[in-house]
Write a protein that holds these residues in place. Structure first.
Motif, PDB file in Angstrom:
ATOM      1  N   TYR A 182       2.794   0.766  -2.566  1.00 43.46           N
ATOM      2  CA  TYR A 182       4.003   0.367  -1.858  1.00 43.46           C
ATOM      3  C   TYR A 182       3.938  -1.118  -1.510  1.00 43.46           C
ATOM      4  O   TYR A 182       2.869  -1.646  -1.186  1.00 43.46           O
ATOM      5  CB  TYR A 182       4.138   1.140  -0.528  1.00 43.46           C
TER       6      TYR A 182
ATOM      7  N   TYR B 158       5.770  -3.719   1.295  1.00 45.47           N
ATOM      8  CA  TYR B 158       6.576  -3.884   2.502  1.00 45.47           C
ATOM      9  C   TYR B 158       6.611  -5.368   2.851  1.00 45.47           C
ATOM     10  O   TYR B 158       5.760  -6.143   2.441  1.00 45.47           O
ATOM     11  CB  TYR B 158       5.978  -3.107   3.683  1.00 45.47           C
TER      12      TYR B 158
ATOM     13  N   TYR C 285       8.349   1.074  -4.261  1.00 52.01           N
ATOM     14  CA  TYR C 285       7.311   2.096  -4.328  1.00 52.01           C
ATOM     15  C   TYR C 285       6.985   2.383  -5.789  1.00 52.01           C
ATOM     16  O   TYR C 285       7.879   2.441  -6.621  1.00 52.01           O
ATOM     17  CB  TYR C 285       7.823   3.345  -3.615  1.00 52.01           C
TER      18      TYR C 285
ATOM     19  N   LEU D  35       3.169  -7.092   2.655  1.00 49.00           N
ATOM     20  CA  LEU D  35       2.085  -6.118   2.788  1.00 49.00           C
ATOM     21  C   LEU D  35       2.135  -5.114   1.647  1.00 49.00           C
ATOM     22  O   LEU D  35       3.201  -4.619   1.288  1.00 49.00           O
ATOM     23  CB  LEU D  35       2.214  -5.369   4.115  1.00 49.00           C
TER      24      LEU D  35
ATOM     25  N   SER E  72      -1.674   5.006  -1.371  1.00 46.76           N
ATOM     26  CA  SER E  72      -1.994   6.323  -0.834  1.00 46.76           C
ATOM     27  C   SER E  72      -2.447   7.231  -1.956  1.00 46.76           C
ATOM     28  O   SER E  72      -2.113   7.025  -3.126  1.00 46.76           O
ATOM     29  CB  SER E  72      -0.800   6.929  -0.091  1.00 46.76           C
TER      30      SER E  72
ATOM     31  N   ARG F 157      -1.684  10.359  -2.498  1.00 44.48           N
ATOM     32  CA  ARG F 157      -0.566  11.096  -3.058  1.00 44.48           C
ATOM     33  C   ARG F 157       0.632  10.832  -2.165  1.00 44.48           C
ATOM     34  O   ARG F 157       0.514  10.223  -1.107  1.00 44.48           O
ATOM     35  CB  ARG F 157      -0.869  12.593  -3.111  1.00 44.48           C
ATOM     36  N   THR F 158       1.760  11.269  -2.564  1.00 38.98           N
ATOM     37  CA  THR F 158       2.957  11.019  -1.776  1.00 38.98           C
ATOM     38  C   THR F 158       3.280  12.214  -0.894  1.00 38.98           C
ATOM     39  O   THR F 158       2.817  13.317  -1.120  1.00 38.98           O
ATOM     40  CB  THR F 158       4.174  10.742  -2.677  1.00 38.98           C
ATOM     41  N   GLY F 159       4.097  11.983   0.070  1.00 36.97           N
ATOM     42  CA  GLY F 159       4.632  13.043   0.904  1.00 36.97           C
ATOM     43  C   GLY F 159       3.887  13.245   2.202  1.00 36.97           C
ATOM     44  O   GLY F 159       4.483  13.205   3.263  1.00 36.97           O
ATOM     45  N   ASP F 160       2.636  13.467   2.160  1.00 32.21           N
ATOM     46  CA  ASP F 160       1.912  13.752   3.398  1.00 32.21           C
ATOM     47  C   ASP F 160       0.532  13.107   3.403  1.00 32.21           C
ATOM     48  O   ASP F 160      -0.419  13.659   3.924  1.00 32.21           O
ATOM     49  CB  ASP F 160       1.785  15.260   3.621  1.00 32.21           C
ATOM     50  N   SER F 161       0.452  11.963   2.797  1.00 25.61           N
ATOM     51  CA  SER F 161      -0.806  11.237   2.766  1.00 25.61           C
ATOM     52  C   SER F 161      -0.579   9.855   3.359  1.00 25.61           C
ATOM     53  O   SER F 161       0.369   9.171   2.967  1.00 25.61           O
ATOM     54  CB  SER F 161      -1.290  11.124   1.314  1.00 25.61           C
ATOM     55  N   PRO F 162      -1.393   9.433   4.326  1.00 30.67           N
ATOM     56  CA  PRO F 162      -1.128   8.155   4.985  1.00 30.67           C
ATOM     57  C   PRO F 162      -1.270   6.972   4.037  1.00 30.67           C
ATOM     58  O   PRO F 162      -2.060   6.980   3.111  1.00 30.67           O
ATOM     59  CB  PRO F 162      -2.182   8.100   6.084  1.00 30.67           C
ATOM     60  N   LEU F 163      -0.483   5.955   4.301  1.00 32.95           N
ATOM     61  CA  LEU F 163      -0.595   4.700   3.572  1.00 32.95           C
ATOM     62  C   LEU F 163      -1.726   3.884   4.165  1.00 32.95           C
ATOM     63  O   LEU F 163      -1.885   3.804   5.383  1.00 32.95           O
ATOM     64  CB  LEU F 163       0.716   3.909   3.676  1.00 32.95           C
ATOM     65  N   HIS F 164      -2.473   3.235   3.288  1.00 29.33           N
ATOM     66  CA  HIS F 164      -3.543   2.334   3.717  1.00 29.33           C
ATOM     67  C   HIS F 164      -3.139   0.928   3.292  1.00 29.33           C
ATOM     68  O   HIS F 164      -2.916   0.672   2.111  1.00 29.33           O
ATOM     69  CB  HIS F 164      -4.873   2.740   3.085  1.00 29.33           C
ATOM     70  N   PHE F 165      -3.053   0.042   4.258  1.00 33.05           N
ATOM     71  CA  PHE F 165      -2.516  -1.288   4.035  1.00 33.05           C
ATOM     72  C   PHE F 165      -3.608  -2.333   3.801  1.00 33.05           C
ATOM     73  O   PHE F 165      -4.714  -2.247   4.352  1.00 33.05           O
ATOM     74  CB  PHE F 165      -1.693  -1.735   5.247  1.00 33.05           C
ATOM     75  N   GLY F 166      -3.228  -3.344   3.017  1.00 31.25           N
ATOM     76  CA  GLY F 166      -4.018  -4.550   2.940  1.00 31.25           C
ATOM     77  C   GLY F 166      -3.673  -5.467   4.101  1.00 31.25           C
ATOM     78  O   GLY F 166      -2.849  -5.114   4.951  1.00 31.25           O
TER      79      GLY F 166
ATOM     80  N   TYR G 242       6.953  14.229   8.576  1.00 33.87           N
ATOM     81  CA  TYR G 242       5.612  13.645   8.607  1.00 33.87           C
ATOM     82  C   TYR G 242       5.677  12.339   9.376  1.00 33.87           C
ATOM     83  O   TYR G 242       6.579  11.525   9.134  1.00 33.87           O
ATOM     84  CB  TYR G 242       5.141  13.409   7.173  1.00 33.87           C
TER      85      TYR G 242
ATOM     86  N   ILE H  75       3.342   9.076  11.385  1.00 31.81           N
ATOM     87  CA  ILE H  75       2.063   8.379  11.426  1.00 31.81           C
ATOM     88  C   ILE H  75       2.107   7.318  12.524  1.00 31.81           C
ATOM     89  O   ILE H  75       3.144   6.679  12.745  1.00 31.81           O
ATOM     90  CB  ILE H  75       1.753   7.671  10.079  1.00 31.81           C
TER      91      ILE H  75
ATOM     92  N   TYR I 179       0.272   3.718  13.566  1.00 35.15           N
ATOM     93  CA  TYR I 179      -0.534   2.620  13.060  1.00 35.15           C
ATOM     94  C   TYR I 179      -0.825   1.627  14.178  1.00 35.15           C
ATOM     95  O   TYR I 179      -0.020   1.439  15.088  1.00 35.15           O
ATOM     96  CB  TYR I 179       0.195   1.862  11.936  1.00 35.15           C
TER      97      TYR I 179
ATOM     98  N   PRO J 166      -1.445  -3.179   9.061  1.00 36.04           N
ATOM     99  CA  PRO J 166      -1.476  -1.980   9.910  1.00 36.04           C
ATOM    100  C   PRO J 166      -2.648  -1.074   9.534  1.00 36.04           C
ATOM    101  O   PRO J 166      -2.945  -0.876   8.349  1.00 36.04           O
ATOM    102  CB  PRO J 166      -0.135  -1.305   9.610  1.00 36.04           C
TER     103      PRO J 166
ATOM    104  N   PHE K 178      -4.280   2.708   9.890  1.00 34.87           N
ATOM    105  CA  PHE K 178      -3.970   4.107  10.181  1.00 34.87           C
ATOM    106  C   PHE K 178      -4.765   4.605  11.394  1.00 34.87           C
ATOM    107  O   PHE K 178      -5.974   4.372  11.494  1.00 34.87           O
ATOM    108  CB  PHE K 178      -4.304   4.954   8.959  1.00 34.87           C
TER     109      PHE K 178
ATOM    110  N   ASP L 182      -2.059  10.969  12.107  1.00 39.23           N
ATOM    111  CA  ASP L 182      -0.791  11.464  11.589  1.00 39.23           C
ATOM    112  C   ASP L 182      -0.562  12.892  12.070  1.00 39.23           C
ATOM    113  O   ASP L 182      -1.463  13.557  12.587  1.00 39.23           O
ATOM    114  CB  ASP L 182      -0.738  11.381  10.052  1.00 39.23           C
TER     115      ASP L 182
ATOM    116  N   ARG M 233       2.102  16.450  11.056  1.00 35.54           N
ATOM    117  CA  ARG M 233       3.174  17.051  10.294  1.00 35.54           C
ATOM    118  C   ARG M 233       4.093  17.804  11.238  1.00 35.54           C
ATOM    119  O   ARG M 233       3.690  18.191  12.337  1.00 35.54           O
ATOM    120  CB  ARG M 233       2.598  17.977   9.220  1.00 35.54           C
TER     121      ARG M 233
ATOM    122  N   ASN N 206       8.480   9.790   7.796  1.00 33.88           N
ATOM    123  CA  ASN N 206       8.826  10.012   6.397  1.00 33.88           C
ATOM    124  C   ASN N 206      10.293  10.396   6.330  1.00 33.88           C
ATOM    125  O   ASN N 206      10.684  11.460   6.805  1.00 33.88           O
ATOM    126  CB  ASN N 206       7.957  11.125   5.820  1.00 33.88           C
TER     127      ASN N 206
ATOM    128  N   TYR O 155       8.205   9.137  -1.272  1.00 34.07           N
ATOM    129  CA  TYR O 155       8.672   8.934   0.080  1.00 34.07           C
ATOM    130  C   TYR O 155       8.441   7.501   0.493  1.00 34.07           C
ATOM    131  O   TYR O 155       7.664   6.789  -0.101  1.00 34.07           O
ATOM    132  CB  TYR O 155       8.002   9.892   1.060  1.00 34.07           C
TER     133      TYR O 155
END
Lengths: 114, 115
Positions: free
Chosen positions: A33, A35, A48, A91, A95, A97-106, B32, B34, B36, B44, B46, B49, B51, B93, B101
């Motif tokens: 992603y 941002y 995305y 930024l 992640s 996978r999508t949907g329910d996995s948190p994003l990890h940012f640089g 969902y 989260i 940060y 940011p 994490f 999170d 659900r 989400n 998403y």
């Protein structure tokens, strides 16, 4: 392990020039992603990727913005003919996978257009 | 459009106190959420999170509460430390159940911990 890596960390460019921002996601993360964060603001979604394809480009502000991802890994965000309003922190996140996995940012690329 | 917002833009607490950061969301279909933490000059980070099928989740010194009835999310930090000073964002989400998403972020709450 290594996190999301972005380069350069800072970029100063003159108005009208093109810039390329690079993102190296966490190994094994299929989703990537981009941002944008303006000073003191929240995060604005740009685009995305799932693998090499971009199902959602809805956040790109104009046709001056484009992004690609090759080999399911590294991504490049290109801004053509930069304008002062493009100044922001860009930024990248990935992640597993999508949907329910948190994003990890640089830590982002701070772009300043003079 | 749907968006995520924060009740308190700034919060100042004493070291050792508990902190509560609140967030209101308006998309009842979001499934969902989260939290940060963002320190100056960094991306940011994490924290935790949750659900939508849960109303509480605990981590190390942090607890997230979700109240779907009033569309409210909160982050509780126990025994707040100076290192907790940062901007905290909640995110939701907005495309639940979809093949892709994107998270919508609030503007953030600045937490300042006084020693």
């Amino acid at each position: 392990g290594a996190g999301v890596s972005q380069s350069p960390s800072n970029k100063v460019t003159e108005k009208g020039k093109d810039v390329e921002l690079r993102c190296d996601p966490i190994s094994g993360h299929t989703a990537l992603y981009w941002y944008r964060q303006s000073l003191g603001q929240g995060l604005e979604f740009l685009i995305y990727f799932q693998g090499n394809s971009a199902p959602d480009k809805s956040g790109l502000p104009s046709d001056r913005f484009s992004a690609e991802r090759t080999g399911g890994s590294v991504s490049t965000l290109t801004i053509q003919r930069t304008q002062q309003e493009d100044s922001a922190v860009y930024l990248c996140a990935s992640s597993f996978r999508t949907g329910d996995s948190p994003l990890h940012f640089g830590n982002g690329t701070r772009l300043t257009v003079t | 459009g749907e968006n995520v917002g924060l009740h308190l833009p700034t919060l100042s607490v004493q070291e050792g106190d508990n902190s509560i950061i609140n967030c209101a969301y308006s998309n009842s279909a979001s499934d969902y959420f989260i939290w940060y933490k963002q320190e100056s000059g960094k991306g940011p980070q994490f924290i935790i999170d949750i659900r939508s099928n849960m109303d509480k989740r605990q981590g190390q010194r942090v607890t997230v509460l979700l109240n779907k009835t009033v569309k409210h999310l909160s982050l509780q930090i126990a025994a707040t430390q100076p290192g907790d000073s940062a901007v905290y964002f909640c995110a939701e989400n907005v495309n639940p159940g979809g093949s892709n998403y994107k998270l919508t972020f609030g503007k953030g709450t600045l937490l300042t911990v006084n020693p």
